[in-house]
Write an enzyme that holds these catalytic residues in place. Structure first.
Site, PDB file in Angstrom:
ATOM      1  N   ASP A 162       0.854  -1.115   0.064  1.00 14.13           N
ATOM      2  CA  ASP A 162       0.077  -0.108  -0.028  1.00 14.13           C
ATOM      3  C   ASP A 162       0.824   1.216   0.055  1.00 14.13           C
ATOM      4  O   ASP A 162       0.585   2.341  -0.829  1.00 14.13           O
ATOM      5  CB  ASP A 162      -1.003   0.191   1.323  1.00 14.13           C
ATOM      6  CG  ASP A 162      -1.624  -1.457   1.314  1.00 14.13           C
ATOM      7  OD1 ASP A 162      -2.546  -1.626   0.384  1.00 14.13           O
ATOM      8  OD2 ASP A 162      -1.160  -2.105   2.123  1.00 14.13           O
ATOM      9  N   HIS A 190      -4.757  -3.500   6.475  1.00 14.04           N
ATOM     10  CA  HIS A 190      -4.537  -3.659   4.996  1.00 14.04           C
ATOM     11  C   HIS A 190      -6.085  -4.222   4.319  1.00 14.04           C
ATOM     12  O   HIS A 190      -5.938  -5.137   4.128  1.00 14.04           O
ATOM     13  CB  HIS A 190      -3.496  -4.732   4.756  1.00 14.04           C
ATOM     14  CG  HIS A 190      -3.554  -5.183   3.175  1.00 14.04           C
ATOM     15  ND1 HIS A 190      -2.817  -4.370   2.338  1.00 14.04           N
ATOM     16  CD2 HIS A 190      -3.958  -6.199   2.563  1.00 14.04           C
ATOM     17  CE1 HIS A 190      -2.994  -5.069   1.181  1.00 14.04           C
ATOM     18  NE2 HIS A 190      -3.588  -6.360   1.315  1.00 14.04           N
TER      19      HIS A 190
HETATM   20  N1  LIG Z   1      -0.657  -7.989   2.084  1.00 14.56           N
HETATM   21  C1  LIG Z   1      -0.882  -7.681   0.893  1.00 14.56           C
HETATM   22  O1  LIG Z   1      -0.420  -6.808   0.466  1.00 14.56           O
HETATM   23  C2  LIG Z   1      -1.238  -8.761   0.127  1.00 14.56           C
HETATM   24  C3  LIG Z   1      -1.090  -8.577  -1.386  1.00 14.56           C
HETATM   25  C4  LIG Z   1      -1.428  -9.351  -2.277  1.00 14.56           C
HETATM   26  C5  LIG Z   1      -1.896 -10.744  -1.859  1.00 14.56           C
HETATM   27  N2  LIG Z   1      -1.973 -10.877  -0.493  1.00 14.56           N
HETATM   28  C6  LIG Z   1      -2.566 -12.123  -0.033  1.00 14.56           C
HETATM   29  O2  LIG Z   1      -1.559 -13.099  -0.217  1.00 14.56           O
HETATM   30  C7  LIG Z   1      -2.213 -14.229  -0.246  1.00 14.56           C
HETATM   31  C8  LIG Z   1      -1.423 -15.195  -1.386  1.00 14.56           C
HETATM   32  O3  LIG Z   1      -1.730 -14.777  -2.592  1.00 14.56           O
HETATM   33  P1  LIG Z   1      -1.526 -15.862  -3.647  1.00 14.56           P
HETATM   34  O4  LIG Z   1      -1.761 -14.910  -5.018  1.00 14.56           O
HETATM   35  O5  LIG Z   1      -0.095 -16.345  -3.619  1.00 14.56           O
HETATM   36  O6  LIG Z   1      -2.388 -16.739  -3.631  1.00 14.56           O
HETATM   37  P2  LIG Z   1      -2.399 -18.519  -4.137  1.00 14.56           P
HETATM   38  O7  LIG Z   1      -3.809 -18.904  -4.166  1.00 14.56           O
HETATM   39  O8  LIG Z   1      -1.503 -18.236  -5.563  1.00 14.56           O
HETATM   40  O9  LIG Z   1      -1.236 -19.300  -3.354  1.00 14.56           O
HETATM   41  C9  LIG Z   1      -1.947 -19.296  -2.120  1.00 14.56           C
HETATM   42  C10 LIG Z   1      -0.886 -20.402  -1.623  1.00 14.56           C
HETATM   43  O10 LIG Z   1      -1.045 -20.700  -0.516  1.00 14.56           O
HETATM   44  C11 LIG Z   1      -1.316 -22.256  -0.195  1.00 14.56           C
HETATM   45  N3  LIG Z   1      -1.753 -22.509   1.263  1.00 14.56           N
HETATM   46  C12 LIG Z   1      -2.961 -22.553   1.835  1.00 14.56           C
HETATM   47  N4  LIG Z   1      -3.010 -22.877   3.091  1.00 14.56           N
HETATM   48  C13 LIG Z   1      -2.045 -22.973   3.457  1.00 14.56           C
HETATM   49  C14 LIG Z   1      -1.514 -23.501   4.780  1.00 14.56           C
HETATM   50  N5  LIG Z   1      -2.182 -23.701   5.749  1.00 14.56           N
HETATM   51  N6  LIG Z   1      -0.082 -23.712   4.635  1.00 14.56           N
HETATM   52  C15 LIG Z   1       0.781 -23.324   3.848  1.00 14.56           C
HETATM   53  N7  LIG Z   1       0.322 -23.127   2.396  1.00 14.56           N
HETATM   54  C16 LIG Z   1      -1.025 -23.109   2.398  1.00 14.56           C
HETATM   55  C17 LIG Z   1      -2.154 -22.627  -1.210  1.00 14.56           C
HETATM   56  O11 LIG Z   1      -2.040 -24.059  -1.550  1.00 14.56           O
HETATM   57  C18 LIG Z   1      -1.442 -21.964  -2.449  1.00 14.56           C
HETATM   58  O12 LIG Z   1      -0.582 -22.685  -3.200  1.00 14.56           O
HETATM   59  C19 LIG Z   1      -3.769 -14.253  -0.451  1.00 14.56           C
HETATM   60  O13 LIG Z   1      -4.476 -14.253   0.751  1.00 14.56           O
HETATM   61  C20 LIG Z   1      -3.684 -12.823  -0.866  1.00 14.56           C
HETATM   62  O14 LIG Z   1      -5.019 -12.014  -0.427  1.00 14.56           O
HETATM   63  C21 LIG Z   1      -1.887 -10.023   0.232  1.00 14.56           C
HETATM   64  O1  LIG Z   2      -6.923  -6.533  -2.150  1.00 12.38           O
HETATM   65  C1  LIG Z   2      -6.922  -7.836  -2.584  1.00 12.38           C
HETATM   66  O2  LIG Z   2      -7.617  -8.654  -1.894  1.00 12.38           O
HETATM   67  C2  LIG Z   2      -5.373  -8.463  -2.441  1.00 12.38           C
HETATM   68  C3  LIG Z   2      -4.196  -7.931  -1.903  1.00 12.38           C
HETATM   69  O3  LIG Z   2      -4.469  -7.733  -0.601  1.00 12.38           O
HETATM   70  C4  LIG Z   2      -3.644  -6.527  -2.604  1.00 12.38           C
HETATM   71  O4  LIG Z   2      -3.778  -5.517  -2.008  1.00 12.38           O
HETATM   72  O5  LIG Z   2      -3.666  -6.598  -3.748  1.00 12.38           O
END
Ligand SMILES: NC(=O)c1ccc[n+]([C@@H]2O[C@H](COP(=O)([O-])OP(=O)(O)OC[C@H]3O[C@@H](n4cnc5c(N)ncnc54)[C@H](O)[C@@H]3O)[C@@H](O)[C@H]2O)c1
Ligand SMILES: O=C(O)C[C@H](O)C(=O)O
Length: 340
Positions: A162, A190
């Site tokens: 962010d 977030h």
């Molecule tokens: N904070 C931020 O700025 C931010 C930004 C983008 C995405 N995200 C979040 O990050 C997360 C991951 O995003 P992504 O695009 O890589 O998703 P994705 O679905 O491609 O990958 C997530 C992976 O986590 C695995 N997983 C699920 N439960 C698990 C566990 N208990 N232990 C280990 N692995 C596990 C799944 O099998 C999958 O491979 C999501 O929650 C998304 O919303 C956060």
């Molecule tokens: O907004 C979402 O759900 C994904 C992630 O947390 C982001 O900020 O891109």
């Protein structure tokens, strides 16, 4: 943190997912911990994600990174966090059709509680944790609550994405290079309630508020742009990316995770200003103690500290309070579910 001969153990959960894949190669190449710091990677997945993580491990071998001391792939949290120095908690349960917020919090409690306990049981004394998986702040709170022997300040959640988004939007509005802008702040959660704050930001040393007034034709117009365009654009950028890309941010999220850990371990440079990190509140700026909320943060000697003494306008106060109220609501919900 280890010296340059002892590998640093980095555990990545969700290693078979999108962000995991984008992170692994940057960590192994030294972009997160330094060009002279060997790393040992532990990739944690659930059984259905193991193949993808194993494939990434094969590719890491093929990339022949001189700093990579080894890669283990496992679905066992205890093994994954044994001796961990840096824990990147990316794997989370996404919100599915018909799921309410409380269902999501409960599902993630089932992930972050046990992972916190495994960190408590086996992590190295200097462990640092960053939670990326959503809802990141509250997942970090749950993990921390299950790790009573690890100082709470070691549990953080990612708001650097962010922060970087705010820099990008401001640079575009001022038609200026992003590198000249410093001291923006993300406050709160977030989520769409976050408050991206530019009131202390500068461009090449000059306060940006007068520059925005010049750009938009007066202070009132600049304030309208901030309230009606900039703040919602940054706060809802995640949704915009999902709409345009068809899935949530990956490269920018991985990049922000690298920035977060690099600055925590290596320090923020005074010339570059502060960053934003969601960390346990010590009561600063009226945020209830213990909530994992985003603040303006500097990193000195490997420790994060909240920048103190910033003036908070009425405009800012209302927005900080709204996001903090959302965090308190999430905390109360997970407490009611018995997850804290
Ligand atoms: N904070 C931020 O700025 C931010 C930004 C983008 C995405 N995200 C979040 O990050 C997360 C991951 O995003 P992504 O695009 O890589 O998703 P994705 O679905 O491609 O990958 C997530 C992976 O986590 C695995 N997983 C699920 N439960 C698990 C566990 N208990 N232990 C280990 N692995 C596990 C799944 O099998 C999958 O491979 C999501 O929650 C998304 O919303 C956060
Ligand atoms: O907004 C979402 O759900 C994904 C992630 O947390 C982001 O900020 O891109």
């Amino acid at each position: 943190m280890a010296n340059s001969e002892t590998p640093v153990t980095v555990t990545l959960t969700g290693a078979g997912g999108q962000i995991g894949y984008a992170l692994l190669f940057r960590i192994a190449s030294g972009q997160m911990l330094g060009a002279d710091v060997p790393v040992r990677l532990r990739l944690l997945e659930i059984p259905q994600g193991l193949k993808a993580a194993e494939g990434a491990a094969l590719e890491l071998q093929d990339a022949a990174f001189p700093l990579l001391a080894g890669v283990d792939v496992t679905d066992d949290a205890t093994a994954a966090f044994d001796g961990v120095n840096v824990a990147l908690l990316v794997g989370a349960r996404p919100r599915g059709p018909g799921m309410e917020r409380a269902d999501l919090l409960a599902a993630n409690g089932g992930i972050f509680g046990p992972q916190g306990a495994a960190i408590n049981a086996g992590a190295a004394d200097d462990v640092r944790v960053v939670v990326v998986g959503n809802p990141a702040n509250t997942n970090a709170l749950i993990a921390s609550a299950h790790a009573p022997d690890v100082p709470a300040e070691r549990f953080t959640a990612l708001t650097r994405l962010d922060h970087n988004r705010a820099l990008g939007q401001l640079a575009a509005a001022l038609d200026a290079p992003v590198g000249g802008i410093r001291d923006v702040t993300i406050w709160g959660n977030h989520s769409a309630s976050q408050y991206p704050d530019v009131s202390h930001a500068t461009l090449d040393g000059a306060p940006v508020l007068p520059l925005l007034a010049e750009r938009f034709g007066g202070a009132d117009a600049a304030e309208r742009w901030l309230a009606e365009e900039f703040i919602p654009r940054v706060a809802k950028r995640g949704a915009e990316i999902i709409e345009v890309r068809g899935s949530s941010s990956v490269g920018s999220a991985a990049s922000a995770t690298i920035d977060h850990v690099r600055d925590w371990v290596g320090g923020t440079s005074p010339g570059a200003g502060w960053t934003s990190v969601a960390l346990p509140s010590d009561g600063s700026y009226g945020v209830p103690e213990g909530l994992i909320s985003s603040f303006p943060v500097e990193s000195v000697d490997g420790r994060l500290r909240i920048v103190q003494g910033l003036a908070v306008s009425e405009f800012s106060r209302a927005r900080i309070d709204a996001s903090v109220a959302e965090l308190a609501g999430e905390r109360d919900a997970v407490r009611a579910l018995g997850l804290l």
